[in-house]
Write a protein that holds these residues in place. Structure first.
Motif, PDB file in Angstrom:
ATOM      1  N   GLY A  13       0.808  -1.208   0.000  1.00 20.93           N
ATOM      2  CA  GLY A  13       0.000   0.000   0.000  1.00 20.93           C
ATOM      3  C   GLY A  13       0.839   1.254   0.000  1.00 20.93           C
ATOM      4  O   GLY A  13       1.784   1.401  -0.776  1.00 20.93           O
ATOM      5  N   LYS A  14       0.496   2.163   0.932  1.00 18.36           N
ATOM      6  CA  LYS A  14       1.227   3.415   1.019  1.00 18.36           C
ATOM      7  C   LYS A  14       2.661   3.210   1.502  1.00 18.36           C
ATOM      8  O   LYS A  14       3.515   4.093   1.338  1.00 18.36           O
ATOM      9  CB  LYS A  14       0.499   4.386   1.945  1.00 18.36           C
ATOM     10  CG  LYS A  14      -0.846   4.861   1.399  1.00 18.36           C
ATOM     11  CD  LYS A  14      -1.490   5.868   2.337  1.00 18.36           C
ATOM     12  CE  LYS A  14      -2.818   6.369   1.770  1.00 18.36           C
ATOM     13  NZ  LYS A  14      -3.462   7.361   2.683  1.00 18.36           N
ATOM     14  N   GLN A  15       2.914   2.055   2.133  1.00 17.80           N
ATOM     15  CA  GLN A  15       4.257   1.765   2.639  1.00 17.80           C
ATOM     16  C   GLN A  15       5.147   1.118   1.575  1.00 17.80           C
ATOM     17  O   GLN A  15       6.325   0.868   1.813  1.00 17.80           O
ATOM     18  CB  GLN A  15       4.173   0.837   3.853  1.00 17.80           C
ATOM     19  CG  GLN A  15       3.332   1.375   4.999  1.00 17.80           C
ATOM     20  CD  GLN A  15       3.869   2.680   5.543  1.00 17.80           C
ATOM     21  OE1 GLN A  15       5.074   2.846   5.701  1.00 17.80           O
ATOM     22  NE2 GLN A  15       2.967   3.622   5.825  1.00 17.80           N
ATOM     23  N   ALA A  16       4.576   0.817   0.432  1.00 16.59           N
ATOM     24  CA  ALA A  16       5.343   0.143  -0.622  1.00 16.59           C
ATOM     25  C   ALA A  16       6.441   1.056  -1.161  1.00 16.59           C
ATOM     26  O   ALA A  16       6.235   2.248  -1.350  1.00 16.59           O
ATOM     27  CB  ALA A  16       4.412  -0.280  -1.750  1.00 16.59           C
TER      28      ALA A  16
END
Length: 335
Positions: free
Chosen positions: A16-19
Protein backbone atom coordinates in the motif's frame (compact mmCIF):
# COMPACT_ATOMS: atom_id res chain seq x y z
CA UNK A 1 35.15 -17.30 -15.56
CA UNK A 2 32.77 -14.49 -14.62
CA UNK A 3 31.54 -11.69 -16.84
CA UNK A 4 28.75 -9.38 -15.68
CA UNK A 5 27.43 -6.30 -17.44
CA UNK A 6 24.90 -3.84 -16.05
CA UNK A 7 23.58 -6.14 -13.32
CA UNK A 8 20.60 -4.63 -11.53
CA UNK A 9 18.53 -6.02 -8.69
CA UNK A 10 15.41 -4.22 -7.52
CA UNK A 11 13.34 -5.30 -4.52
CA UNK A 12 9.81 -4.19 -3.68
CA UNK A 13 9.10 -3.86 0.03
CA UNK A 14 6.01 -3.00 2.04
CA UNK A 15 2.41 -2.75 0.91
CA UNK A 16 0.00 0.00 0.00
CA UNK A 17 1.23 3.42 1.02
CA UNK A 18 4.26 1.77 2.64
CA UNK A 19 5.34 0.14 -0.62
CA UNK A 20 8.68 1.22 -1.98
CA UNK A 21 11.27 0.15 -4.50
CA UNK A 22 14.81 -0.58 -3.33
CA UNK A 23 17.57 -0.88 -5.92
CA UNK A 24 20.15 -3.01 -4.12
CA UNK A 25 22.47 -3.38 -7.12
CA UNK A 26 22.82 -0.63 -9.73
CA UNK A 27 24.49 -1.54 -12.99
CA UNK A 28 27.36 -3.71 -11.76
CA UNK A 29 30.13 -4.78 -14.17
CA UNK A 30 32.49 -7.55 -13.05
CA UNK A 31 35.20 -9.59 -14.79
CA UNK A 32 37.01 -12.49 -13.12
CA UNK A 33 39.70 -14.40 -15.01
CA UNK A 34 40.36 -18.11 -14.75
CA UNK A 35 42.60 -18.94 -11.78
CA UNK A 36 42.07 -15.55 -10.14
CA UNK A 37 41.22 -15.00 -6.48
CA UNK A 38 38.97 -11.95 -6.14
CA UNK A 39 38.00 -10.35 -2.85
CA UNK A 40 34.57 -8.70 -2.96
CA UNK A 41 34.31 -6.06 -0.24
CA UNK A 42 31.67 -3.74 1.12
CA UNK A 43 29.70 -3.15 4.32
CA UNK A 44 26.24 -4.60 4.83
CA UNK A 45 23.78 -2.86 2.56
CA UNK A 46 26.40 -2.31 -0.16
CA UNK A 47 24.90 -4.98 -2.42
CA UNK A 48 27.59 -7.65 -2.29
CA UNK A 49 25.33 -10.46 -1.05
CA UNK A 50 22.72 -9.59 -3.68
CA UNK A 51 25.40 -9.60 -6.39
CA UNK A 52 26.77 -12.93 -5.18
CA UNK A 53 23.32 -14.50 -5.25
CA UNK A 54 22.70 -13.30 -8.77
CA UNK A 55 26.01 -14.79 -9.91
CA UNK A 56 25.16 -18.11 -8.23
CA UNK A 57 21.61 -18.12 -9.75
CA UNK A 58 19.88 -17.79 -6.38
CA UNK A 59 18.37 -14.48 -7.54
CA UNK A 60 17.39 -13.60 -11.09
CA UNK A 61 18.74 -10.20 -12.20
CA UNK A 62 16.17 -7.46 -12.68
CA UNK A 63 18.30 -6.20 -15.56
CA UNK A 64 21.72 -6.82 -17.08
CA UNK A 65 23.53 -10.00 -18.06
CA UNK A 66 26.08 -12.33 -16.52
CA UNK A 67 27.88 -15.48 -17.58
CA UNK A 68 29.48 -17.74 -15.00
CA UNK A 69 31.79 -20.58 -16.10
CA UNK A 70 30.60 -19.90 -19.63
CA UNK A 71 26.87 -20.14 -18.89
CA UNK A 72 24.19 -17.47 -18.70
CA UNK A 73 22.87 -17.10 -15.14
CA UNK A 74 19.33 -16.31 -16.33
CA UNK A 75 18.82 -18.93 -19.04
CA UNK A 76 21.32 -21.66 -18.09
CA UNK A 77 21.04 -21.73 -14.30
CA UNK A 78 21.32 -25.53 -14.05
CA UNK A 79 24.59 -25.55 -15.98
CA UNK A 80 25.93 -22.70 -13.83
CA UNK A 81 25.08 -24.56 -10.61
CA UNK A 82 26.73 -27.75 -11.85
CA UNK A 83 29.91 -25.80 -12.68
CA UNK A 84 30.42 -23.98 -9.38
CA UNK A 85 30.98 -24.65 -5.72
CA UNK A 86 29.13 -22.43 -3.25
CA UNK A 87 29.83 -22.02 0.46
CA UNK A 88 27.10 -19.82 1.94
CA UNK A 89 27.60 -17.48 4.86
CA UNK A 90 25.29 -19.49 7.12
CA UNK A 91 26.49 -22.94 6.04
CA UNK A 92 24.51 -25.73 4.46
CA UNK A 93 25.09 -28.82 6.61
CA UNK A 94 22.36 -30.62 8.56
CA UNK A 95 23.46 -30.67 12.18
CA UNK A 96 21.94 -34.10 12.87
CA UNK A 97 23.60 -36.03 10.00
CA UNK A 98 27.05 -37.56 9.90
CA UNK A 99 29.58 -35.23 8.25
CA UNK A 100 30.73 -37.86 5.77
CA UNK A 101 27.17 -38.65 4.71
CA UNK A 102 26.47 -34.97 4.12
CA UNK A 103 29.46 -34.62 1.80
CA UNK A 104 28.73 -37.85 -0.08
CA UNK A 105 25.05 -36.97 -0.57
CA UNK A 106 26.05 -33.52 -1.83
CA UNK A 107 28.44 -35.10 -4.34
CA UNK A 108 25.78 -37.50 -5.58
CA UNK A 109 23.46 -34.55 -6.22
CA UNK A 110 26.09 -33.42 -8.73
CA UNK A 111 25.97 -36.80 -10.49
CA UNK A 112 28.94 -38.44 -8.77
CA UNK A 113 28.80 -42.14 -7.98
CA UNK A 114 28.74 -43.01 -4.28
CA UNK A 115 32.12 -44.66 -4.63
CA UNK A 116 33.73 -41.55 -6.19
CA UNK A 117 32.01 -39.24 -3.70
CA UNK A 118 33.30 -41.26 -0.75
CA UNK A 119 36.84 -41.39 -2.15
CA UNK A 120 36.98 -37.68 -2.94
CA UNK A 121 35.21 -36.77 0.30
CA UNK A 122 37.76 -38.64 2.39
CA UNK A 123 40.56 -36.96 0.43
CA UNK A 124 39.03 -33.56 1.16
CA UNK A 125 38.63 -34.43 4.85
CA UNK A 126 42.34 -35.20 5.04
CA UNK A 127 43.32 -32.06 3.11
CA UNK A 128 41.07 -29.82 5.21
CA UNK A 129 42.19 -31.36 8.50
CA UNK A 130 38.87 -33.06 9.11
CA UNK A 131 40.31 -36.58 9.23
CA UNK A 132 38.72 -38.60 12.01
CA UNK A 133 35.45 -36.63 11.77
CA UNK A 134 33.73 -38.63 9.01
CA UNK A 135 31.24 -40.12 11.49
CA UNK A 136 30.79 -36.99 13.59
CA UNK A 137 27.72 -34.77 13.40
CA UNK A 138 28.20 -31.05 12.64
CA UNK A 139 26.42 -30.14 15.88
CA UNK A 140 29.34 -31.73 17.73
CA UNK A 141 32.03 -29.89 15.73
CA UNK A 142 33.85 -26.66 16.50
CA UNK A 143 33.15 -23.54 14.43
CA UNK A 144 36.34 -23.99 12.43
CA UNK A 145 35.57 -27.64 11.71
CA UNK A 146 32.05 -26.79 10.52
CA UNK A 147 33.33 -24.09 8.17
CA UNK A 148 35.90 -26.49 6.71
CA UNK A 149 33.08 -29.02 6.29
CA UNK A 150 31.08 -26.38 4.39
CA UNK A 151 34.07 -25.87 2.10
CA UNK A 152 34.43 -29.65 1.61
CA UNK A 153 30.80 -29.76 0.47
CA UNK A 154 31.45 -26.91 -1.95
CA UNK A 155 34.46 -28.74 -3.39
CA UNK A 156 33.21 -32.32 -3.50
CA UNK A 157 32.46 -32.22 -7.26
CA UNK A 158 35.81 -30.52 -8.10
CA UNK A 159 34.37 -27.23 -9.41
CA UNK A 160 36.61 -24.90 -11.37
CA UNK A 161 34.94 -21.86 -9.76
CA UNK A 162 34.23 -21.53 -6.03
CA UNK A 163 32.10 -18.85 -4.34
CA UNK A 164 32.90 -18.34 -0.66
CA UNK A 165 30.51 -16.03 1.21
CA UNK A 166 32.07 -14.80 4.47
CA UNK A 167 33.82 -18.15 5.03
CA UNK A 168 35.56 -17.16 8.29
CA UNK A 169 32.80 -15.18 10.02
CA UNK A 170 32.61 -16.11 13.69
CA UNK A 171 35.88 -18.03 13.80
CA UNK A 172 38.64 -17.39 16.31
CA UNK A 173 41.90 -15.89 14.92
CA UNK A 174 43.76 -19.20 14.78
CA UNK A 175 40.90 -20.95 12.98
CA UNK A 176 40.68 -18.05 10.51
CA UNK A 177 44.37 -18.23 9.65
CA UNK A 178 44.20 -22.01 9.23
CA UNK A 179 41.25 -21.62 6.89
CA UNK A 180 43.16 -19.00 4.88
CA UNK A 181 45.75 -21.63 4.06
CA UNK A 182 43.09 -24.00 2.78
CA UNK A 183 41.51 -21.27 0.65
CA UNK A 184 44.91 -20.36 -0.77
CA UNK A 185 45.41 -24.03 -1.69
CA UNK A 186 42.27 -24.02 -3.84
CA UNK A 187 44.16 -22.21 -6.55
CA UNK A 188 47.68 -23.38 -5.78
CA UNK A 189 46.81 -27.10 -5.75
CA UNK A 190 43.54 -27.28 -7.69
CA UNK A 191 43.80 -24.33 -10.06
CA UNK A 192 40.39 -23.12 -8.94
CA UNK A 193 39.04 -19.61 -9.42
CA UNK A 194 37.80 -18.14 -6.13
CA UNK A 195 35.24 -15.37 -5.60
CA UNK A 196 35.42 -14.38 -1.93
CA UNK A 197 33.20 -12.00 0.01
CA UNK A 198 34.50 -10.86 3.38
CA UNK A 199 34.34 -8.10 5.97
CA UNK A 200 37.89 -8.82 7.11
CA UNK A 201 40.40 -6.47 5.51
CA UNK A 202 43.41 -8.59 6.44
CA UNK A 203 41.72 -11.60 4.86
CA UNK A 204 41.24 -9.85 1.53
CA UNK A 205 44.78 -8.49 1.68
CA UNK A 206 46.25 -11.94 2.33
CA UNK A 207 44.21 -14.00 -0.13
CA UNK A 208 43.01 -11.89 -3.06
CA UNK A 209 44.87 -11.12 -6.27
CA UNK A 210 42.43 -8.29 -6.86
CA UNK A 211 39.98 -6.35 -4.71
CA UNK A 212 36.56 -5.27 -5.96
CA UNK A 213 34.76 -2.76 -3.73
CA UNK A 214 31.02 -2.21 -3.92
CA UNK A 215 29.15 0.60 -2.18
CA UNK A 216 25.48 1.53 -2.43
CA UNK A 217 24.99 -0.99 -5.20
CA UNK A 218 27.82 0.26 -7.43
CA UNK A 219 31.41 -0.87 -8.03
CA UNK A 220 33.64 1.96 -6.81
CA UNK A 221 37.06 0.33 -7.28
CA UNK A 222 38.70 -2.74 -8.79
CA UNK A 223 42.47 -3.27 -8.58
CA UNK A 224 45.19 -5.02 -6.62
CA UNK A 225 45.36 -4.21 -2.92
CA UNK A 226 48.76 -2.56 -3.39
CA UNK A 227 47.54 -0.32 -6.21
CA UNK A 228 44.43 0.68 -4.28
CA UNK A 229 46.47 1.58 -1.21
CA UNK A 230 48.99 3.47 -3.32
CA UNK A 231 46.15 5.61 -4.66
CA UNK A 232 45.41 6.90 -1.16
CA UNK A 233 47.10 10.27 -0.61
CA UNK A 234 50.17 9.17 1.30
CA UNK A 235 51.14 7.54 4.58
CA UNK A 236 49.59 8.70 7.82
CA UNK A 237 52.09 10.59 10.03
CA UNK A 238 51.01 10.95 13.67
CA UNK A 239 53.05 13.31 15.88
CA UNK A 240 52.42 13.32 19.63
CA UNK A 241 53.76 16.60 20.99
CA UNK A 242 55.10 16.66 24.57
CA UNK A 243 54.15 20.27 25.29
CA UNK A 244 50.59 21.22 24.35
CA UNK A 245 51.62 24.84 23.77
CA UNK A 246 53.72 23.67 20.80
CA UNK A 247 50.91 21.88 18.97
CA UNK A 248 50.21 24.84 16.66
CA UNK A 249 53.85 25.06 15.61
CA UNK A 250 54.02 21.30 15.04
CA UNK A 251 50.88 21.56 12.93
CA UNK A 252 52.44 24.26 10.76
CA UNK A 253 55.63 22.22 10.30
CA UNK A 254 53.70 19.09 9.29
CA UNK A 255 51.58 21.18 6.92
CA UNK A 256 54.69 21.94 4.86
CA UNK A 257 54.78 18.31 3.69
CA UNK A 258 51.10 17.36 4.08
CA UNK A 259 48.12 18.68 2.20
CA UNK A 260 45.73 18.21 5.11
CA UNK A 261 46.56 18.26 8.83
CA UNK A 262 44.25 17.60 11.77
CA UNK A 263 44.82 18.11 15.50
CA UNK A 264 43.40 16.00 18.31
CA UNK A 265 44.67 16.96 21.75
CA UNK A 266 48.46 16.71 21.57
CA UNK A 267 48.32 14.60 18.40
CA UNK A 268 48.99 16.21 15.03
CA UNK A 269 48.22 14.02 12.02
CA UNK A 270 48.52 14.35 8.26
CA UNK A 271 48.91 12.32 5.07
CA UNK A 272 52.39 12.53 3.59
CA UNK A 273 53.44 11.14 0.20
CA UNK A 274 56.53 8.92 0.54
CA UNK A 275 56.75 9.58 4.25
CA UNK A 276 59.90 7.50 4.55
CA UNK A 277 61.80 10.18 2.64
CA UNK A 278 59.99 13.21 4.04
CA UNK A 279 59.90 12.43 7.78
CA UNK A 280 63.66 12.70 8.53
CA UNK A 281 63.63 16.30 7.27
CA UNK A 282 60.49 17.01 9.30
CA UNK A 283 62.12 15.69 12.46
CA UNK A 284 65.15 17.92 11.92
CA UNK A 285 62.86 20.90 11.38
CA UNK A 286 60.91 20.13 14.57
CA UNK A 287 64.12 19.72 16.59
CA UNK A 288 65.57 22.99 15.32
CA UNK A 289 62.33 24.70 16.39
CA UNK A 290 62.66 23.25 19.89
CA UNK A 291 59.60 20.99 19.59
CA UNK A 292 59.79 17.86 21.70
CA UNK A 293 57.86 14.76 20.64
CA UNK A 294 56.45 12.10 22.90
CA UNK A 295 56.15 9.76 19.91
CA UNK A 296 55.90 9.60 16.13
CA UNK A 297 54.11 6.92 14.14
CA UNK A 298 54.04 6.37 10.40
CA UNK A 299 51.32 4.04 9.07
CA UNK A 300 50.99 2.81 5.52
CA UNK A 301 47.50 3.13 3.96
CA UNK A 302 45.12 0.24 4.60
CA UNK A 303 42.18 -1.09 2.63
CA UNK A 304 39.97 0.66 5.16
CA UNK A 305 41.67 3.94 4.25
CA UNK A 306 40.96 3.14 0.60
CA UNK A 307 37.27 2.64 1.24
CA UNK A 308 37.06 5.73 3.43
CA UNK A 309 38.73 7.81 0.71
CA UNK A 310 36.44 6.46 -2.03
CA UNK A 311 33.12 6.55 -0.21
CA UNK A 312 33.44 8.57 2.99
CA UNK A 313 32.51 5.44 4.97
CA UNK A 314 34.65 2.88 6.74
CA UNK A 315 34.79 -0.69 5.51
CA UNK A 316 34.91 -1.70 9.15
CA UNK A 317 31.32 -0.55 9.46
CA UNK A 318 30.13 -4.11 9.02
CA UNK A 319 26.85 -3.40 10.80
CA UNK A 320 25.67 -0.54 8.62
CA UNK A 321 22.17 0.67 9.28
CA UNK A 322 21.04 -0.16 5.74
CA UNK A 323 20.83 -3.87 5.19
CA UNK A 324 21.11 -5.83 1.97
CA UNK A 325 17.55 -7.01 1.15
CA UNK A 326 18.96 -10.29 -0.18
CA UNK A 327 20.15 -11.20 3.31
CA UNK A 328 16.53 -11.64 4.34
CA UNK A 329 15.82 -14.02 1.48
CA UNK A 330 15.98 -17.72 2.26
CA UNK A 331 19.22 -19.51 1.58
CA UNK A 332 19.11 -21.66 -1.51
CA UNK A 333 21.24 -24.60 -2.59
CA UNK A 334 23.41 -24.68 -5.67
CA UNK A 335 23.15 -28.31 -6.57
Amino acid sequence: MITARGLVQTFHTGRGKQAKEVQAVRGVDIDVAEGEVVGFLGPNGAGKTTTLRMLTTLLKPTAGTATVAGYDVATQSVQVRRSIGYCSQVGSTFSGAFAGDEVVDHGMLYGMSRRDAVAHGQELFERLQLDGLWRRMPKNMSGGQKRRLDIAMALIHSPSLVFLDEPTTGLDPQARINLWRHIDDLRAKQGATVFLTTHYLDEADALADRIVIIDRGEIVASDTADNLKAAVAGDLVDLEVTDGSQVATARDKLATISGSVEVEGTHVRGRVARAGKAVPGLLRDLESSGISLESIEVARPTLDDVFLTLTGRSLRDAEAATEDPAQHRSEGGAA
